[in-house]
Each structure stands twice: as C-alpha cells, then as structure tokens.
Motif scaffolding. Structure first.
Motif, PDB file in Angstrom:
ATOM      1  N   ALA A 221       9.028   5.286  -7.834  1.00  0.00           N
ATOM      2  CA  ALA A 221       7.523   5.105  -7.218  1.00  0.00           C
ATOM      3  C   ALA A 221       6.470   5.910  -6.898  1.00  0.00           C
ATOM      4  CB  ALA A 221       8.529   4.194  -6.007  1.00  0.00           C
ATOM      5  N   PHE A 222       6.917   7.355  -5.920  1.00  0.00           N
ATOM      6  CA  PHE A 222       5.934   8.583  -6.471  1.00  0.00           C
ATOM      7  C   PHE A 222       5.066   7.981  -6.998  1.00  0.00           C
ATOM      8  CE2 PHE A 222       8.424   9.210  -2.231  1.00  0.00           C
ATOM      9  CZ  PHE A 222       7.363   9.172  -1.336  1.00  0.00           C
ATOM     10  N   ARG A 223       5.988   7.998  -8.365  1.00  0.00           N
ATOM     11  CA  ARG A 223       4.902   8.433  -9.830  1.00  0.00           C
ATOM     12  C   ARG A 223       3.953   7.464  -9.674  1.00  0.00           C
ATOM     13  NH1 ARG A 223       4.480  10.419 -15.272  1.00  0.00           N
ATOM     14  NH2 ARG A 223       3.415   9.549 -16.657  1.00  0.00           N
ATOM     15  N   VAL A 224       4.214   5.735  -9.758  1.00  0.00           N
ATOM     16  CA  VAL A 224       3.516   4.845  -9.755  1.00  0.00           C
ATOM     17  C   VAL A 224       2.467   4.741  -8.575  1.00  0.00           C
ATOM     18  CG1 VAL A 224       3.868   2.127  -9.503  1.00  0.00           C
ATOM     19  CG2 VAL A 224       5.105   3.340 -10.859  1.00  0.00           C
ATOM     20  N   VAL A 225       3.179   4.694  -7.645  1.00  0.00           N
ATOM     21  CA  VAL A 225       2.347   4.732  -6.080  1.00  0.00           C
ATOM     22  C   VAL A 225       0.624   5.727  -6.235  1.00  0.00           C
ATOM     23  CG1 VAL A 225       3.314   3.781  -4.236  1.00  0.00           C
ATOM     24  CG2 VAL A 225       2.601   6.111  -4.265  1.00  0.00           C
ATOM     25  N   ARG A 226       0.837   6.856  -6.846  1.00  0.00           N
ATOM     26  CA  ARG A 226      -0.210   7.792  -6.838  1.00  0.00           C
ATOM     27  C   ARG A 226      -1.056   7.564  -7.937  1.00  0.00           C
ATOM     28  NH1 ARG A 226       3.753  12.881  -5.815  1.00  0.00           N
ATOM     29  NH2 ARG A 226       4.528  12.202  -3.879  1.00  0.00           N
ATOM     30  N   ASP A 227      -0.735   6.486  -8.513  1.00  0.00           N
ATOM     31  CA  ASP A 227      -1.697   6.648  -9.962  1.00  0.00           C
ATOM     32  C   ASP A 227      -2.808   6.117  -9.853  1.00  0.00           C
ATOM     33  OD1 ASP A 227      -1.112   5.611 -13.932  1.00  0.00           O
ATOM     34  OD2 ASP A 227      -2.603   4.893 -12.320  1.00  0.00           O
ATOM     35  N   PRO A 228      -4.198   6.852  -9.196  1.00  0.00           N
ATOM     36  CA  PRO A 228      -5.512   5.824  -9.362  1.00  0.00           C
ATOM     37  C   PRO A 228      -5.810   4.584  -9.393  1.00  0.00           C
ATOM     38  CG  PRO A 228      -6.137   7.385 -11.056  1.00  0.00           C
ATOM     39  CD  PRO A 228      -4.354   7.684 -11.196  1.00  0.00           C
TER      40      PRO A 228
ATOM     41  N   LYS B  63      -8.599 -10.537  -3.425  1.00  0.00           N
ATOM     42  CA  LYS B  63      -8.316 -10.789  -4.944  1.00  0.00           C
ATOM     43  C   LYS B  63      -8.169  -9.101  -6.012  1.00  0.00           C
ATOM     44  CE  LYS B  63      -8.750 -11.748  -9.606  1.00  0.00           C
ATOM     45  NZ  LYS B  63      -7.778 -12.255 -10.113  1.00  0.00           N
ATOM     46  N   GLN B  64      -8.933  -8.617  -4.872  1.00  0.00           N
ATOM     47  CA  GLN B  64      -8.933  -7.375  -5.092  1.00  0.00           C
ATOM     48  C   GLN B  64      -7.450  -6.708  -5.609  1.00  0.00           C
ATOM     49  OE1 GLN B  64      -9.200  -3.693  -2.700  1.00  0.00           O
ATOM     50  NE2 GLN B  64     -11.625  -3.281  -4.267  1.00  0.00           N
ATOM     51  N   VAL B  65      -7.018  -7.083  -4.099  1.00  0.00           N
ATOM     52  CA  VAL B  65      -5.210  -6.398  -4.256  1.00  0.00           C
ATOM     53  C   VAL B  65      -3.754  -7.187  -4.911  1.00  0.00           C
ATOM     54  CG1 VAL B  65      -3.377  -6.655  -2.299  1.00  0.00           C
ATOM     55  CG2 VAL B  65      -6.004  -6.171  -1.576  1.00  0.00           C
ATOM     56  N   GLU B  66      -4.109  -8.528  -5.243  1.00  0.00           N
ATOM     57  CA  GLU B  66      -3.835  -9.324  -6.212  1.00  0.00           C
ATOM     58  C   GLU B  66      -4.167  -8.767  -7.734  1.00  0.00           C
ATOM     59  OE1 GLU B  66      -1.080 -11.638  -6.568  1.00  0.00           O
ATOM     60  OE2 GLU B  66      -2.189 -12.924  -8.130  1.00  0.00           O
ATOM     61  N   ASP B  67      -5.037  -8.030  -7.631  1.00  0.00           N
ATOM     62  CA  ASP B  67      -5.502  -7.883  -9.122  1.00  0.00           C
ATOM     63  C   ASP B  67      -4.811  -6.148  -9.445  1.00  0.00           C
ATOM     64  OD1 ASP B  67      -7.075  -7.800 -11.970  1.00  0.00           O
ATOM     65  OD2 ASP B  67      -7.516  -5.587 -11.021  1.00  0.00           O
ATOM     66  N   ALA B  68      -4.688  -5.602  -8.434  1.00  0.00           N
ATOM     67  CA  ALA B  68      -4.299  -4.626  -8.269  1.00  0.00           C
ATOM     68  C   ALA B  68      -2.722  -4.743  -8.656  1.00  0.00           C
ATOM     69  CB  ALA B  68      -4.778  -2.988  -7.132  1.00  0.00           C
ATOM     70  N   LEU B  69      -2.306  -5.704  -7.875  1.00  0.00           N
ATOM     71  CA  LEU B  69      -0.641  -5.669  -7.897  1.00  0.00           C
ATOM     72  C   LEU B  69      -0.455  -6.252  -9.265  1.00  0.00           C
ATOM     73  CD1 LEU B  69       1.950  -5.320  -6.549  1.00  0.00           C
ATOM     74  CD2 LEU B  69       1.376  -7.759  -5.453  1.00  0.00           C
ATOM     75  N   ILE B  70      -1.106  -7.034  -9.690  1.00  0.00           N
ATOM     76  CA  ILE B  70      -0.654  -7.634 -11.167  1.00  0.00           C
ATOM     77  C   ILE B  70      -0.549  -6.055 -12.283  1.00  0.00           C
ATOM     78  CG2 ILE B  70      -1.075  -9.068 -12.619  1.00  0.00           C
ATOM     79  CD1 ILE B  70      -0.318 -10.875 -10.629  1.00  0.00           C
ATOM     80  N   ASN B  71      -2.133  -5.733 -12.153  1.00  0.00           N
ATOM     81  CA  ASN B  71      -2.268  -5.153 -13.086  1.00  0.00           C
ATOM     82  C   ASN B  71      -1.012  -3.508 -13.389  1.00  0.00           C
ATOM     83  OD1 ASN B  71      -4.240  -5.803 -14.677  1.00  0.00           O
ATOM     84  ND2 ASN B  71      -5.520  -5.341 -13.581  1.00  0.00           N
ATOM     85  N   SER B  72      -0.675  -3.327 -11.664  1.00  0.00           N
ATOM     86  CA  SER B  72       0.138  -2.524 -11.387  1.00  0.00           C
ATOM     87  C   SER B  72       1.164  -1.972 -12.599  1.00  0.00           C
ATOM     88  CB  SER B  72       1.050  -2.089 -10.057  1.00  0.00           C
ATOM     89  OG  SER B  72       1.520  -3.283 -10.373  1.00  0.00           O
TER      90      SER B  72
END
Lengths: 393, 100, 347
Positions: A150-157, A222-231
């Motif tokens: 989790a910490f690795r993922v959320v810290r990813d730019p 849409k920005q949040v949705e896009d970030a979530l899908i691409n995560s």
C-alpha cells in the motif's frame, strides 16, 4: 522460505507501518482496530518510530487530521472499523478527490444496528464508491505484506490516491499466525521515499479543495476515476516486484483448484481459507469445484475476473454484507454486471453469510455448492439471493 | 480521433491540476466584480487627508493609493457598497449613481 | 507558557504591511463585514502562513474554480472539521521538521470557520484540537447565523433576531435563546490565548492575530462579522454597526491570556443597544419589552466580563495584602511575646 514467527496479526500490521516510516498517525479507539494503533503508539512512545501519534476525539477527526497532514506532505496512516468508518464517510471521498496518499486499515466489522463488534464486510461495502484503492487479505502474512504494498503504491507519482487494506476484524486482526517480518535492510528501496508534488507550501501557494462548479465537477471526478483505474498497473507492478524480490506472489484475482472447474466459489478475505477446505472435500468427492478469491476490490479487476471465470458454468458468489432492498449483495451485483455483456456467461447465484460474526463453516460452503447446482437446474430462488444460516422460527 | 470539446466544461479533465487544485495565486484578480456596482464612490482629493481608512475598511480591496497619496477606487473591483463614504472622517467620498 | 509579549511589536498604523493574502475579485456580497475581518486577520499574518477553511461563505466566495482569491496556501476539506484538519497540518509540519524533511515548522496556521462551523457542527473537532494543544490560530467569523445556506439560525444567533428558521410570528418573537458563550468554551480548554476582535477596530484585530501567532499553542479568536444580507442592513453600515456593537457593549473587546481576562476597551458611557438594533431589520419586529430584555442581558454580560477582568487586578492586590497581613501578625505576636517576657522578668 525464511522462518516465520508466531505473532498477533495486528502487531505485524503495526510493524509494517513502522517500516514504511510514516510521519503522522491519527486514530480513535474502536474494536477490533485497537491493537494496531495501540502497538503503533507504543512504538512511538519508545522512540522506535519517529512519528506524531494524534489521539483525536473521533474517527471523523482522525481522517480529517490525516487529510490535513497529507496535504502538508506527510506520510500518513490510520485504522478504523465499522461505525468509525461510517463516521469518516464524507471525508473519504474528499481525501480521494484531493489526491492524498493516505493508507488506512479497516478491521472489518459489522455496522449497527443492532450493534455488533464482530466480523463481516458491511462497513467497507458501504464505502465502495469513495475513490480509494481497496484490497482484502486472507492471512496475517498477506496483511503485513499488503501494508508494504500500500505504501509503495500510494507513493507512486502515477497513483497519488488513498488506499484501504481490509483485514477481517478478530478473525484476522486478533489471531496469532506465523508471520515473517522483514529486516529493514531486506526491504531496501522497495518502499520509496514519500514525496508529493502538490502540497501546502508557502513557496508555492496553491488552493486545495476549491468549489467545483458544474463546469468542472464532472472533469474533477473523471480525474479521480482515471487515476483509480490506472492504479491497477502500478499495483500489479508492485506485486510483481514484491514476488521477484521476496518470493511471495500476489494477483488481483487468485484461484484455487480451478482446473476444469464447472462451479466456482467466489470469496473475499479470511473466509477464503474455510472455502478452500470445502473445495478440497468436494474435489475429493470428484466434483469439479474451484475457488476464486478477489484480492483487489477497487479498482475492480474486470479483465482478470472475466478470464478467471471464463470456463465455469456456475459462480456462487459469497457476500458478507446484506444490501437491503436489492436483489443481491454488493459482490453479487458487481459480478453480475461484470458478466452481463459477455455472450457466454456463467450463471451467478449470490449467497449472503457470516453476518455480524456468525461462524462460517466448511459445511456452509458445501451447502452453497449444493444449492447453486440446484438453482442451475431448477431456476434461481425467488429472492435472487440466499441468506445462509438463517433461522426461521 | 479528435478530442471532443464539451462546451459546458471550462477545462478538460486531462488539463486539471492534481486534485483540482488552483495553481495561480490570487487569480480572482481576473474576475472583475466591479460589474456588480450600482453606485460609484467619488473621492474629492482636496478633502482627502490621506488617512487610508477607506482602504483599510474596503472589503473588496478596491481603494488604492494614488501617487499623490490620496485614494481612488479601483473600479474593476469596487462593488459600490459605500463603506468608504460612510467611514471617511473628512466626508471626502460621495456615492454617485452608476450610469448604464 | 511564556508569551512573547516582551518582543511583541504592534503594527504601526502608518506603515501597515502592504501584502494582502486575500486578493480582490472575490465574490463576497457588497459591504461584507466577514470578508473584511478575514482580510485583516490574513493581512496581519502576511505571506508566510497557511489558511485552512471550513465550508461556508468565505470558502465559496474565495475559491470557486478556476479562480482563487488566495495568495497563500489554502485548503478546504469540509464544514465541521476545520480544527481537525488544521491540527493535522500542524502535526505534519512539526514532525517533518523534526525528521529533517522540511526546513520550517514555525509557519502560522490560520483555521477559519463561521459561527455554525465553530459553535455547532464543528465544536467537537475544535474542542479536540484545542485540548491537544496544537500550535494554530482558530478564527471564528461570527455573523450570527448560517448565511451561506440562507440565513438559518445557529447557536450564536442573538436573542430576538429574525432568521429564516427563527422567524417572528404570532407565537414567536424571533430567536428565543441567548448566544452561546463561545470564547468561554475556548477558555475552558485552558489554552494560552483567547480574544474577541471586530473589524471596526482593525488595529486591535491585527495586533491580536499577530499576538496569537507568536504564542505557542492554540489561540482562539472570535471575530464580530456584520452580514448586510443576513442582518438586513445597508452594506455601507457594516463598519458602523461593528463599531456600535462595541460602543453599546453588545460585543466587548477582550483577551483571555492564560485564563486571565483583560477587558481591552472599557466602555464607561455605553450607547443604548437600541442604536445598534435599529440599523438592522432582523431586529425590526422587536417590542420595547424585547429590547429591554436584550439591554439587561448586555448589561449583565458586560458586568460579568468587567468583574472577571477586575479579578485579575484584585488577585495581585490580594496576594500583597495577605503577605502584609501575615507580616503584621508576626510583628504583633513578636511584640506581645517581648511584653510577656519583660513582665515575666519583672516578676
């Protein structure tokens, strides 16, 4: 495989948070999350973790303080359960919308009422649309690993979103399991340093959380949705790298004895182990039954899920939350809608069980498989889902 | 394929800053709230004693100091509330109707 | 707690800082006294500070996308959690400084909320943040009702005021409760600094905000904020009404430093409250009897503050005289002893 040491899962979770070098922790006591934050406060008190531990006056303030701390550029962690998560509700959306990399453990517990301190998934299922990455864990080792992921993922730019790690209350948080904890050197650079591009900074004054007028609200969502899908790509990469370095592999949809399986059980969280027992028994009896376990719940891994169920004819979905007034539990709804547009799709039957800490046994899964087969030949139940273990009179 | 341009939106989502943040400090300067005005303050520089109270009490930061040290309303932002005229100790400010 | 009062340099009215953290072009109503109070408070802190804002008028008028009126870092999260958010920001700066991740943690944090966001829905978060002792300034912009949603009453709506949810009618004379004593609630948390401010007394306002920023620990500042729209007065009277609130003793200016009250502006010849009320149509329906009740309450509240501030003087006097009394007693006993001794020797 290095030696695993028996320890309470909550302690291992706290240890992972310590290894992630968080800056600010805010928490409010609620069973069964307490052991995690108690141990963290001990680590801080003993100087073993250099962090600010905030004893806030509610979960609402816990998440609000996390939002403030994260907006200031700090690495943040909190944990909660049930009513506490529900009290955080409105702020959870805002944390995602502000793109703040907060990590939170939800020690899953039933929502009132009636009040229940015991395990099910009704707390997190009420928060499906908050825009946070959400994973479920089956074992203590997974819970420990999941915090590091989790910490690795959320810290990813490319992510910069908050993340929930779901750990079943009591049934996982409070059990003692053999867990291998890394030495800090072993982890190496698996956990990147916490850096944020946009934050409260007097040298670069920005306005965070402005009014979203109708001319921008859709685009902001849409920005949040896009970030979530691409995560998902980042999450998969984090798991692959973890597997490569440490030998434990993770996937968004995990499978157990699915070879040629006609009937698939689908579970999330700690009851998957019990389901495996049932699968073993049924396989021994010659039934083509397998198990799929959903680890990544948000973003929902649609292609991986479709691939996993491609050859099955029946899916028996296990829901640990009752969606009152709907025709199935939330996981059942998710699965049905995920398959609806496919030309050849398996039949989906939804089973709600293990509510408010009701024991889930191997026999429950045997009964579920039997019922699923029955529904497949004789038609689904009138209510479209089945409540397992309900006493009528 | 050309990107669709939705006329009801003021910015494309791909161009939004992270978390919908606004990056330009004080960009409200682009918003000329002077158009709200129904009446306009007129300063008599002869009467003005340069005390600056009109500047201090202006909620819209519209009263600005001239080179001569007296004050003038910035009509881009002055909403015409009249606090300056009310508070001027020298009665140097009068309000006149804003013409069409 | 040491207050940096020795080094506290007040603002020079002739040379006020030029930097305005709040830019023109904001969307506040004509004659808004609230944005004036906010602007002055921000001006007192200057360029190096952060603003955490609650949902409310000041949030929507200053931050509607794509324009912001803020020239300093600004964060809005929700309505009731401003103090909690600010406490998170403060904790983050402190620990990141400690860990060498950032250079400074002495940046003033100004948390701003309205009366509803402070005394009603935000009271719990505020209490928690004050109790935890975070180093921040909490500014309550009190315009005495929920103006942003359309003038509904709050627990800081004054007795007799008409709002859209406390309308006068056959069975009602408007708001039927007196205001909650919000500064006293802040004082009860034993924080180092509590003050009331009023935009008409701009120098006093700016000095108190500056003082609050120099004190370590939480500061609570309660700002009188006239609202032409909600109070139904002409925009040009915003400052006049603010001044009248002090002159009639409706809104006394005071500080509470480490629990000790200081009445900053003693009003020896107060104007009748009627003069304050008559400029605002929210009080237009009040009868002579109602106004009498308000006047009596204002008198009592002012007397209470006066006694509290006098107690500070009295306390210092009492300690001296008690010591003197003891010394005198000792002297008398000594004399009596000497006398007895002399008599004994004599016999």
């Amino acid at each position: 495989m290095p030696t695993r040491t028996p320890m309470e899962v909550s302690i291992a979770v706290a240890k992972a948070v310590q290894q992630a070098d968080v800056d600010v922790i805010a928490a409010y006591p609620i069973t069964p999350q307490t052991h995690i934050v108690e141990h963290l406060s001990e680590l801080v008190a003993n100087g073993e973790l250099q962090a600010h531990f905030m004893n806030v006056e509610s979960e609402h303030s816990a998440i609000s303080a996390m939002v403030g701390a994260a907006a200031a550029g700090a690495s943040t962690f909190t944990a909660t359960s049930s009513q506490g998560l529900a009290l955080m509700h409105e702020i959870l959306f805002i944390a995602a919308s502000l793109r703040l990399p907060i990590v939170m453990v939800v020690a899953n517990r039933a929502l009132s009422g009636p009040i229940s301190i015991w395990n099910d998934h009704s707390d997190i299922m009420a928060e499906r649309d908050i825009g946070w990455i959400q994973v479920f864990c089956e074992t203590g080792q997974e819970a420990y690993d999941a915090i590091l992921h989790a910490f690795r993922v959320v810290r990813d730019p490319n992510v910069v979103l908050p993340m929930v790690v779901n750990i079943d209350g009591f049934n996982l948080t409070h059990v003692i399991e053999p867990i291998y904890l890394f030495e800090q050197e072993e982890l190496g650079d698996y956990l990147p340093e916490h850096r944020q591009s946009l934050k409260l900074d007097i040298d670069h004054p920005i306005t965070m959380g402005p009014v979203g007028i109708p001319e921008v609200y859709t685009e902001a969502k849409k920005q949040v949705e896009d970030a979530l899908i691409n995560s998902k790509q980042v999450i998969l990469a984090a798991w692959q790298e973890f597997g490569r370095r440490f030998g434990r592999a993770y996937a968004p949809i995990e499978t157990y004895r699915v070879e040629d399986a006609q009937i698939l059980l689908m579970t999330m969280g700690v009851i998957s182990r019990t389901a495996m027992g049932a699968v073993d028994r049924l396989r021994d009896a010659g039934k083509p039954v397998g198990l799929i376990r959903c680890r990544l719940w948000r973003p929902f891994p649609l292609p991986e899920f479709r691939e996993a169920v491609r050859q099955a004819s029946i899916i028996a979905v296990i829901d640990r939350h009752i969606s009152l007034g709907a025709h199935s539990g939330p996981v059942g709804q998710e699965v049905r809608s995920a398959l609806y547009t496919l030309p050849n799709r398996p039949q989906v039957f939804d089973f709600v069980l293990g509510l408010g800490g009701r024991d889930v046994t191997v026999h429950d899964f045997l009964e579920i498989v039997e019922l699923a087969e029955q529904y497949a030949t004789q038609g689904p139940p009138e209510s479209e889902y089945t409540l397992i273990g309900l006493r009528e009179v | 394929m050309a990107e669709k341009v939705e006329k009801r939106a003021i910015i494309g989502w791909r161009n939004l800053a992270l978390g919908c943040a606004i990056l330009e400090p004080g960009s409200s300067m682009h918003l000329l709230t002077g158009t709200w005005r129904l009446q306009r303050p007129v300063v008599d520089p002869e009467k003005c004693n340069q005390c600056g109270l009109c500047h201090i009490y202006c909620p819209d930061l519209a009263m600005t100091k001239t080179a001569a040290g007296t004050y003038e309303p910035d009509l881009n932002y002055c909403k015409g509330c009249g606090i300056c005229a009310e508070e001027c100790p020298k009665d140097a400010i009068t309000l006149v109707e804003e013409k069409e | 707690m040491k207050i940096a009062l020795e080094s506290f340099e007040k603002f020079d009215p002739q040379h006020l800082p030029e930097f305005e953290p709040l830019a023109p072009g904001h969307r506040a109503c004509q004659g808004c006294g609230e944005v004036l109070a906010l602007r002055l408070a921000a001006k007192a802190l200057g360029r190096e500070m952060m603003v955490i804002s609650a949902t409310g008028c000041m949030e929507i008028i200053s931050s509607a996308y794509p324009q912001t009126a803020w020239r300093v870092p600004w964060l809005h999260v929700a309505f009731e959690n401003t103090a909690a958010v600010a406490s998170g920001v403060e904790a983050a700066l402190r620990i990141m400084k400690e860990k060498g991740k950032i250079a400074r943690d002495d940046i003033p944090i100004l948390a701003v909320a309205g009366d509803g966001g402070t005394a009603d829905i935000g009271l719990q978060a505020l209490s928690g943040a004050l109790e935890r002792g975070h180093n921040f300034i909490y500014l309550c912009l009190d315009n005495e009702a929920y103006m942003n949603t359309g003038i509904q009453r709050s627990s800081l709506t004054p007795y007799g005021a008409a709002t859209t949810t406390s309308p006068p009618g056959k069975l009602s004379m408007g708001e039927s409760h007196f205001k909650k004593d919000m500064p006293a609630i802040a004082v009860a948390h034993k924080i180092p600094y509590v003050a009331t401010v009023n935009p008409a007394f701009y120098l006093d306002l700016m000095n108190k905000v500056k003082k609050a920023s120099l004190i370590k620990g939480p500061a609570y500042i309660h700002a009188f904020s006239p609202c032409p729209t909600g109070w139904r007065h002409e925009g040009r009277y915003a400052v006049k009404i603010a001044r009248l609130a002090v002159q009639t003793r409706v809104f006394p200016l005071y500080e509470v430093i480490n629990g000790k009250y200081f009445l900053n502006r003693k009003i020896s010849k107060p104007k009748p409250v009627r003069e304050y009320l008559k400029l605002q149509r929210r009080f237009a329906h009040l009868t002579e009897e109602d106004i009498e009740i308000i006047q009596e309450n204002v008198n009592n509240e002012y007397d209470r503050l006066l006694r509290l501030s006098q107690a500070v003087d009295l306390e210092s006097k009492l300690t001296t005289s008690f010591q003197e009394y003891i010394d005198q007693l000792k002297l008398q006993m000594d004399e009596a002893y000497q006398k007895l001794r002399a008599e004994f020797q004599h016999t």
